[in-house]
Design a protein around this motif. Structure first.
Motif, PDB file in Angstrom:
ATOM      1  N   ARG A 250       0.959  -1.169   0.051  1.00 56.62           N
ATOM      2  CA  ARG A 250      -0.109  -0.002  -0.158  1.00 56.62           C
ATOM      3  C   ARG A 250       0.980   1.487   0.114  1.00 56.62           C
ATOM      4  N   LYS A 251       0.880   1.907  -0.942  1.00 57.22           N
ATOM      5  CA  LYS A 251       1.803   3.110  -1.090  1.00 57.22           C
ATOM      6  C   LYS A 251       1.316   4.335  -0.518  1.00 57.22           C
ATOM      7  N   THR A 252       2.118   4.920   0.159  1.00 61.32           N
ATOM      8  CA  THR A 252       1.577   6.045   1.197  1.00 61.32           C
ATOM      9  C   THR A 252       1.765   7.622   0.304  1.00 61.32           C
ATOM     10  N   PRO A 253       0.784   8.274   0.263  1.00 62.59           N
ATOM     11  CA  PRO A 253       0.732   9.682  -0.359  1.00 62.59           C
ATOM     12  C   PRO A 253       1.835  10.357   0.324  1.00 62.59           C
ATOM     13  N   ASN A 254       2.392  11.320  -0.355  1.00 63.52           N
ATOM     14  CA  ASN A 254       3.620  12.460   0.070  1.00 63.52           C
ATOM     15  C   ASN A 254       4.706  11.648   0.452  1.00 63.52           C
ATOM     16  N   CYS A 255       5.021  10.274   0.079  1.00 63.61           N
ATOM     17  CA  CYS A 255       6.329   9.550   0.244  1.00 63.61           C
ATOM     18  C   CYS A 255       6.818   9.692  -1.304  1.00 63.61           C
ATOM     19  N   PRO A 256       8.295  10.199  -1.265  1.00 67.97           N
ATOM     20  CA  PRO A 256       8.731  10.563  -2.717  1.00 67.97           C
ATOM     21  C   PRO A 256       9.090   9.140  -3.641  1.00 67.97           C
ATOM     22  N   ARG A 257       9.121   7.918  -2.824  1.00 71.91           N
ATOM     23  CA  ARG A 257       9.507   6.764  -3.743  1.00 71.91           C
ATOM     24  C   ARG A 257       7.941   6.244  -3.943  1.00 71.91           C
ATOM     25  N   CYS A 258       6.960   6.348  -3.109  1.00 74.59           N
ATOM     26  CA  CYS A 258       5.647   5.865  -3.396  1.00 74.59           C
ATOM     27  C   CYS A 258       4.817   6.501  -4.503  1.00 74.59           C
ATOM     28  N   ASP A 259       5.135   8.061  -4.557  1.00 71.58           N
ATOM     29  CA  ASP A 259       4.661   8.911  -5.706  1.00 71.58           C
ATOM     30  C   ASP A 259       5.520   8.457  -6.941  1.00 71.58           C
ATOM     31  N   GLU A 260       6.697   8.158  -6.847  1.00 68.86           N
ATOM     32  CA  GLU A 260       7.253   7.565  -8.157  1.00 68.86           C
ATOM     33  C   GLU A 260       6.799   6.395  -8.809  1.00 68.86           C
ATOM     34  N   LEU A 261       6.569   5.348  -7.823  1.00 74.01           N
ATOM     35  CA  LEU A 261       5.942   4.061  -8.095  1.00 74.01           C
ATOM     36  C   LEU A 261       4.534   4.268  -8.713  1.00 74.01           C
ATOM     37  N   ALA A 262       3.509   5.263  -8.134  1.00 79.67           N
ATOM     38  CA  ALA A 262       2.236   5.415  -8.648  1.00 79.67           C
ATOM     39  C   ALA A 262       2.318   6.176  -9.772  1.00 79.67           C
ATOM     40  N   ASN A 263       3.379   6.835 -10.181  1.00 79.04           N
ATOM     41  CA  ASN A 263       3.459   7.540 -11.319  1.00 79.04           C
ATOM     42  C   ASN A 263       3.921   6.477 -12.533  1.00 79.04           C
ATOM     43  N   GLY A 264       4.489   5.434 -12.233  1.00 79.07           N
ATOM     44  CA  GLY A 264       4.699   4.296 -13.278  1.00 79.07           C
ATOM     45  C   GLY A 264       6.260   4.026 -13.456  1.00 79.07           C
ATOM     46  N   ALA A 265       7.076   4.592 -12.219  1.00 75.48           N
ATOM     47  CA  ALA A 265       8.273   4.025 -12.167  1.00 75.48           C
ATOM     48  C   ALA A 265       8.464   2.569 -11.785  1.00 75.48           C
ATOM     49  N   ALA A 266       9.503   1.815 -12.353  1.00 73.60           N
ATOM     50  CA  ALA A 266       9.783   0.530 -12.235  1.00 73.60           C
ATOM     51  C   ALA A 266      10.241   0.115 -10.806  1.00 73.60           C
ATOM     52  N   PRO A 267       9.467  -0.704 -10.121  1.00 73.02           N
ATOM     53  CA  PRO A 267       9.913  -1.321  -8.855  1.00 73.02           C
ATOM     54  C   PRO A 267      11.320  -1.818  -9.033  1.00 73.02           C
ATOM     55  N   VAL A 268      12.095  -1.871  -7.725  1.00 67.75           N
ATOM     56  CA  VAL A 268      13.493  -2.292  -7.681  1.00 67.75           C
ATOM     57  C   VAL A 268      13.440  -3.911  -7.669  1.00 67.75           C
ATOM     58  N   LYS A 269      14.063  -4.385  -8.612  1.00 66.98           N
ATOM     59  CA  LYS A 269      14.274  -5.849  -8.867  1.00 66.98           C
ATOM     60  C   LYS A 269      15.378  -6.485  -7.791  1.00 66.98           C
ATOM     61  N   TRP A 270      15.469  -7.268  -7.203  1.00 67.94           N
ATOM     62  CA  TRP A 270      16.680  -7.769  -6.442  1.00 67.94           C
ATOM     63  C   TRP A 270      17.352  -9.018  -7.332  1.00 67.94           C
ATOM     64  N   THR A 271      18.498  -9.192  -7.376  1.00 72.66           N
ATOM     65  CA  THR A 271      19.069 -10.233  -8.174  1.00 72.66           C
ATOM     66  C   THR A 271      19.929 -11.001  -7.284  1.00 72.66           C
ATOM     67  N   TRP A 272      19.972 -12.359  -7.269  1.00 76.46           N
ATOM     68  CA  TRP A 272      20.666 -13.196  -6.474  1.00 76.46           C
ATOM     69  C   TRP A 272      21.748 -13.835  -7.414  1.00 76.46           C
ATOM     70  N   THR A 273      22.051 -13.565  -8.612  1.00 75.83           N
ATOM     71  CA  THR A 273      22.814 -14.443  -9.635  1.00 75.83           C
ATOM     72  C   THR A 273      24.254 -14.366  -9.288  1.00 75.83           C
ATOM     73  N   SER A 274      24.538 -13.099  -8.741  1.00 73.09           N
ATOM     74  CA  SER A 274      25.895 -12.861  -8.455  1.00 73.09           C
ATOM     75  C   SER A 274      26.031 -14.055  -7.212  1.00 73.09           C
ATOM     76  N   ARG A 275      25.516 -13.905  -6.515  1.00 77.33           N
ATOM     77  CA  ARG A 275      25.716 -14.780  -5.013  1.00 77.33           C
ATOM     78  C   ARG A 275      25.623 -16.330  -5.654  1.00 77.33           C
ATOM     79  N   ARG A 276      24.929 -16.524  -6.292  1.00 80.02           N
ATOM     80  CA  ARG A 276      24.895 -17.813  -6.960  1.00 80.02           C
ATOM     81  C   ARG A 276      25.961 -18.244  -7.662  1.00 80.02           C
ATOM     82  N   ASP A 277      26.477 -17.500  -8.554  1.00 78.03           N
ATOM     83  CA  ASP A 277      27.550 -17.528  -9.380  1.00 78.03           C
ATOM     84  C   ASP A 277      28.911 -17.619  -8.334  1.00 78.03           C
ATOM     85  N   ASP A 278      28.938 -16.761  -7.143  1.00 79.54           N
ATOM     86  CA  ASP A 278      30.232 -16.877  -6.350  1.00 79.54           C
ATOM     87  C   ASP A 278      30.074 -18.215  -5.735  1.00 79.54           C
ATOM     88  N   ASP A 279      29.067 -18.636  -5.214  1.00 77.92           N
ATOM     89  CA  ASP A 279      28.800 -19.937  -4.461  1.00 77.92           C
ATOM     90  C   ASP A 279      29.192 -21.229  -5.594  1.00 77.92           C
TER      91      ASP A 279
END
Length: 76
Positions: free
Chosen positions: A21-50
């Motif tokens: 639930r996005k909160t009004p007046n939060c800069p990042r929530c406003d960006e997401l509400a306006n269509g910004a892409a959410p952050v995607k976490w990747t674990w491939t480097s950790r998997r490759d290191d292992d």
């Protein structure tokens, strides 16, 4: 992985939206509400290191490396 340039959430003490639930007046929530892409976490480097570490341990040869009676290779 989260980028240093990503705007930080100010809602919920900086932890971000609760249950998406996005909160009004939060800069990042406003960006997401306006269509910004959410952050995607990747674990491939950790998997490759292992995988690389496991291969190094499998390929270790005490005889050619000159290990003593007790081998400590990979114990770091």
């Amino acid at each position: 992985m989260a980028d240093e340039k990503t705007t930080k959430h100010t809602c919920n003490d900086g932890r971000g939206p609760v249950f998406g639930r996005k909160t009004p007046n939060c800069p990042r929530c406003d960006e997401l509400a306006n269509g910004a892409a959410p952050v995607k976490w990747t674990w491939t480097s950790r998997r490759d290191d292992d995988a690389r570490r496991a291969a190094e341990i499998r390929n270790h040869n005490c005889r050619t490396s000159g290990c003593s009676v007790i081998c400590t290779f990979g114990d770091w």
